[in-house]
Design an enzyme around this catalytic site. Structure first.
Site, mmCIF file in Angstrom:
data_model
loop_
_atom_site.group_PDB
_atom_site.id
_atom_site.type_symbol
_atom_site.label_atom_id
_atom_site.label_comp_id
_atom_site.label_asym_id
_atom_site.label_seq_id
_atom_site.Cartn_x
_atom_site.Cartn_y
_atom_site.Cartn_z
ATOM 1 N N SER A 31 0.845 -1.196 0.000
ATOM 2 C CA SER A 31 0.000 0.000 0.000
ATOM 3 C C SER A 31 0.880 1.244 0.000
ATOM 4 O O SER A 31 1.680 1.431 -0.899
ATOM 5 C CB SER A 31 -0.970 -0.028 1.194
ATOM 6 N N GLU A 62 -2.337 -2.289 -7.663
ATOM 7 C CA GLU A 62 -3.451 -2.502 -6.745
ATOM 8 C C GLU A 62 -3.790 -1.164 -6.100
ATOM 9 O O GLU A 62 -3.011 -0.225 -6.155
ATOM 10 C CB GLU A 62 -3.090 -3.544 -5.680
ATOM 11 N N HIS A 75 -5.522 -5.219 -0.892
ATOM 12 C CA HIS A 75 -6.146 -4.943 0.398
ATOM 13 C C HIS A 75 -7.226 -5.938 0.811
ATOM 14 O O HIS A 75 -7.801 -5.789 1.890
ATOM 15 C CB HIS A 75 -6.730 -3.527 0.394
#
Length: 296
Positions: A106, A201, A266
């Site tokens: 992330s 992502e 996630h």
């Protein structure tokens, strides 16, 4: 790595809750690792509550953990905004001179990018405070395998699998991470144009925002040397079908082999992958094979 190794946990961005960190690090301890929590990890910025401590303190703890020879790995506790703020306080040439197992994803993409650009292999995967992801056996087992028996990982997309978008095969270093962080890196000192297979992502981005981020990268020539694409999870969006359509509409014209639906990101199952490692993408068969043993 091996049981008995000492590892550090850092918080390069957002603050952690002590109870979540305790649950998460217990998984690491169950693997026989000796876990040490760096001082700023459970702190909080004096005036900006979305940050774990001051920028300089987070950077100092990260540097200390990385350069300490006795720490075999550095695990990020969580993501959340904040990593970009501490980048000016780190010397990546200094860090890249030391090989270290590094785990996070992330917002942590902002650290993977300059480290991978300097030839290091890092792990994009569940973090020490990611209780739900470490609690999912599939993702937890993949992370453990990459750390302790990397030669056993022969398909980085299995066992969950992915779907073919553009058939074909591609080879190159595995790079990428969080779409918003990669777009936010453009024009900064840590920007590194990817040459190889790119993983993307993100979380909480609506369809038009994903369109905007991809369009920014396309206009900047970011995909010029990309040989293949692995699209991971885009969770918590307004319309996941719309996001998937946006990604196809923007990226299919590149003509490079491409898969979607990879369990990377996630969602509860987050398959750890070794960024910076040479790999082979067979988009027709929807497999992603390391060409060297990860972290060997």
């Amino acid at each position: 790595m091996a049981a008995g190794d000492r590892v550090a946990v850092v918080a390069p961005s957002g603050p952690l809750k002590a109870e979540r960190l305790e649950i998460g690090t217990n998984y690491l301890r169950d693997w026989g690792l000796k876990v040490e929590i760096m001082p700023s990890t459970l702190a909080r910025h004096e005036s900006l509550p979305y940050l774990a401590s001051e920028d300089t303190a987070r950077a100092a703890d990260f540097r200390t953990a990385w350069l300490e020879p006795d720490f075999k790995a550095v695990f990020c506790g969580r993501g959340g905004y904040g990593v970009q703020r501490m980048l000016p306080h780190l010397d990546f040439d200094e860090l890249a001179a030391v090989e270290k197992v590094f785990v996070g994803f992330s917002d942590i993409t902002a650290l993977h990018e300059p480290l991978n650009a300097r030839g290091l292999v890092t792990i994009h995967g569940p973090m020490a405070g990611a209780v739900e992801q470490l609690g999912a056996a599939t993702g937890r087992d993949r992370l453990r395998d990459l750390l302790f028996t990397p030669e056993a990982v022969t398909d980085l997309l299995a066992p969950v699998g992915a779907r073919t978008v553009v058939a074909g095969t591609a080879e190159g270093r595995l790079l990428g991470g969080n779409l918003a962080l990669l777009a936010g890196s453009l024009g900064t000192p840590t920007f590194a144009r990817p040459a190889g297979i790119v993983v993307l992502e993100d979380v909480g981005e609506e369809g038009y925002k994903v369109d905007r981020l991809l369009t920014q990268l396309l206009r900047a020539g970011w995909f010029t040397e990309v040989t293949g694409l692995v699209i991971g999870d885009f969770t918590e969006s307004d319309d996941r079908d719309l996001v998937a359509e946006v990604i196809r509409e923007r990226l299919e014209p590149l003509g490079v082999p491409m898969v979607e639906g990879a369990a990377i990101g996630h969602d509860e199952v987050n398959l750890a992958i070794p960024l910076g490692l040479p790999a082979r993408l067979d988009a027709t068969a929807a497999t992603l094979t390391p060409l060297l043993p990860p972290l060997s």
